[in-house]
Write a protein that holds these residues in place. Sequence first.
Motif, mmCIF file in Angstrom:
data_model
loop_
_atom_site.group_PDB
_atom_site.id
_atom_site.type_symbol
_atom_site.label_atom_id
_atom_site.label_comp_id
_atom_site.label_asym_id
_atom_site.label_seq_id
_atom_site.Cartn_x
_atom_site.Cartn_y
_atom_site.Cartn_z
ATOM 1 N N ARG A 189 0.836 -1.217 0.000
ATOM 2 C CA ARG A 189 0.000 0.000 0.000
ATOM 3 C C ARG A 189 0.860 1.254 0.000
ATOM 4 N N TYR A 190 1.934 1.245 0.805
ATOM 5 C CA TYR A 190 2.829 2.400 0.874
ATOM 6 C C TYR A 190 3.503 2.648 -0.471
ATOM 7 N N LYS A 191 3.968 1.571 -1.113
ATOM 8 C CA LYS A 191 4.651 1.696 -2.406
ATOM 9 C C LYS A 191 3.707 2.266 -3.470
ATOM 10 N N ALA A 192 2.465 1.772 -3.456
ATOM 11 C CA ALA A 192 1.478 2.248 -4.438
ATOM 12 C C ALA A 192 1.149 3.715 -4.222
ATOM 13 N N PHE A 193 0.959 4.095 -2.957
ATOM 14 C CA PHE A 193 0.611 5.486 -2.668
ATOM 15 C C PHE A 193 1.788 6.433 -2.920
ATOM 16 N N SER A 194 3.008 5.974 -2.684
ATOM 17 C CA SER A 194 4.186 6.839 -2.860
ATOM 18 C C SER A 194 4.389 7.258 -4.316
ATOM 19 N N THR A 195 3.889 6.429 -5.264
ATOM 20 C CA THR A 195 4.001 6.786 -6.678
ATOM 21 C C THR A 195 3.057 7.931 -7.053
ATOM 22 N N CYS A 196 2.053 8.179 -6.210
ATOM 23 C CA CYS A 196 1.059 9.226 -6.489
ATOM 24 C C CYS A 196 1.266 10.487 -5.662
ATOM 25 N N SER A 197 2.012 10.399 -4.561
ATOM 26 C CA SER A 197 2.095 11.511 -3.609
ATOM 27 C C SER A 197 2.697 12.773 -4.220
ATOM 28 N N SER A 198 3.714 12.615 -5.070
ATOM 29 C CA SER A 198 4.340 13.791 -5.694
ATOM 30 C C SER A 198 3.349 14.522 -6.590
ATOM 31 N N HIS A 199 2.628 13.749 -7.401
ATOM 32 C CA HIS A 199 1.630 14.334 -8.297
ATOM 33 C C HIS A 199 0.521 15.011 -7.507
ATOM 34 N N LEU A 200 0.081 14.398 -6.418
ATOM 35 C CA LEU A 200 -0.966 14.975 -5.572
ATOM 36 C C LEU A 200 -0.546 16.318 -4.981
ATOM 37 N N ALA A 201 0.719 16.413 -4.562
ATOM 38 C CA ALA A 201 1.225 17.657 -3.970
ATOM 39 C C ALA A 201 1.189 18.794 -4.988
ATOM 40 N N VAL A 202 1.628 18.522 -6.221
ATOM 41 C CA VAL A 202 1.623 19.546 -7.281
ATOM 42 C C VAL A 202 0.198 19.955 -7.623
ATOM 43 N N VAL A 203 -0.710 18.969 -7.741
ATOM 44 C CA VAL A 203 -2.118 19.235 -8.065
ATOM 45 C C VAL A 203 -2.773 20.121 -7.012
ATOM 46 N N THR A 204 -2.535 19.823 -5.734
ATOM 47 C CA THR A 204 -3.153 20.576 -4.628
ATOM 48 C C THR A 204 -2.762 22.052 -4.679
ATOM 49 N N ILE A 205 -1.462 22.330 -4.852
ATOM 50 C CA ILE A 205 -0.991 23.726 -4.878
ATOM 51 C C ILE A 205 -1.500 24.453 -6.109
ATOM 52 N N PHE A 206 -1.381 23.818 -7.273
ATOM 53 C CA PHE A 206 -1.741 24.468 -8.538
ATOM 54 C C PHE A 206 -3.239 24.744 -8.618
ATOM 55 N N TYR A 207 -4.059 23.717 -8.377
ATOM 56 C CA TYR A 207 -5.502 23.871 -8.508
ATOM 57 C C TYR A 207 -6.110 24.683 -7.377
ATOM 58 N N GLY A 208 -5.561 24.561 -6.178
ATOM 59 C CA GLY A 208 -6.098 25.296 -5.029
ATOM 60 C C GLY A 208 -6.151 26.785 -5.266
ATOM 61 N N THR A 209 -5.052 27.350 -5.776
ATOM 62 C CA THR A 209 -5.007 28.800 -6.026
ATOM 63 C C THR A 209 -5.708 29.177 -7.334
ATOM 64 N N ALA A 210 -5.574 28.335 -8.374
ATOM 65 C CA ALA A 210 -6.185 28.650 -9.677
ATOM 66 C C ALA A 210 -7.705 28.712 -9.581
ATOM 67 N N VAL A 211 -8.303 27.781 -8.859
ATOM 68 C CA VAL A 211 -9.766 27.773 -8.683
ATOM 69 C C VAL A 211 -10.222 29.041 -7.967
ATOM 70 N N PHE A 212 -9.494 29.437 -6.922
ATOM 71 C CA PHE A 212 -9.868 30.631 -6.156
ATOM 72 C C PHE A 212 -9.759 31.892 -7.011
ATOM 73 N N ILE A 213 -8.738 31.973 -7.851
ATOM 74 C CA ILE A 213 -8.503 33.178 -8.657
ATOM 75 C C ILE A 213 -9.527 33.326 -9.777
ATOM 76 N N TYR A 214 -9.827 32.241 -10.501
ATOM 77 C CA TYR A 214 -10.588 32.366 -11.743
ATOM 78 C C TYR A 214 -12.090 32.136 -11.610
ATOM 79 N N ILE A 215 -12.513 31.266 -10.697
ATOM 80 C CA ILE A 215 -13.941 30.915 -10.675
ATOM 81 C C ILE A 215 -14.665 31.722 -9.601
ATOM 82 N N ARG A 216 -14.783 33.024 -9.857
ATOM 83 C CA ARG A 216 -15.547 33.925 -8.983
ATOM 84 C C ARG A 216 -15.792 35.231 -9.726
ATOM 85 N N PRO A 217 -16.835 35.990 -9.358
ATOM 86 C CA PRO A 217 -17.163 37.241 -10.052
ATOM 87 C C PRO A 217 -16.178 38.364 -9.748
ATOM 88 N N LYS A 218 -16.185 39.379 -10.633
ATOM 89 C CA LYS A 218 -15.256 40.512 -10.501
ATOM 90 C C LYS A 218 -15.464 41.278 -9.205
#
Length: 293
Positions: free
Chosen positions: A223-252
Amino acid sequence: FVILGFSHRPDMKAFFFLLFLCIYIITVLGNLIILLAINADPALHTPMYFFLRNLSFLEICYTSVTLPRVLINLLSGDTSISFAGCAAQMYFFLFFGATECCLLAAMAYDRYRAICNPLQYMVIMNKKVCMQLAASSWICGNLVALGHTTFIFSLPFCGSNVINHFFCEIQPVLMLVCGDTYWNELQIILAAAFVILMPFLLILVSYGLIISSILKIRSAKGRYKAFSTCSSHLAVVTIFYGTAVFIYIRPKSSYYLDVDKVLSLFYSVVTPILNPIIYSLRNREVKGALSKM
């Protein structure tokens, strides 16, 4: 136009210049080294590292759209940018940003196939499929950027020419447009929902299936080996999408440009510099390729 950037703090100009210069050098060198290390090691010529090569190249381009211009502005004191120059900067920023959204979704799909269909993985994720997924990401990014940039820069501008940001971002430029921009805002929110939320939903579905498969693995080590292959990608996704969603999907009406300026640093500057750090520190194969190189 005049890009306000960080000129409201002239006492911090030298600090900002050195900070952004270091960030730019580390980002370019870090991603370039990962790119060269993967290319040099035949053992890493697999679908996962094919997408990582694309991501590293993309991060170099993405950062190069904004930071060199910021450095020139801080060094020269001239913060003006031509109408065509601003349009070009917005186009390339949106192009690489939208491409990254789609590429991160393709990487999540690759991890889903690797963990949920390990025996058929290399057959399903063959070279042709990988090329098609990567090409689709770049084409989608280009279409989104072309549509947004053409639409915004065909509108009439009047009054102030000062962009309260450190580059030609959509919202600060849209605030300089004459008249009611309701439909423009709606179009941007809908397009952002498509290019940000659709890939994000695909990532969530992929990881839902991945977690379900990981929980079925009996050994803790497996289980650890399987999850470790995804953890790096998850970290990048969280930072990138977290801020992008807040910036773009809201009214002026909910824009706070000084706050948004800082948040924009996360997806335009912080994510590209973290990419090589996350993938090299948490990945034994990449570290092995780096030591060989």
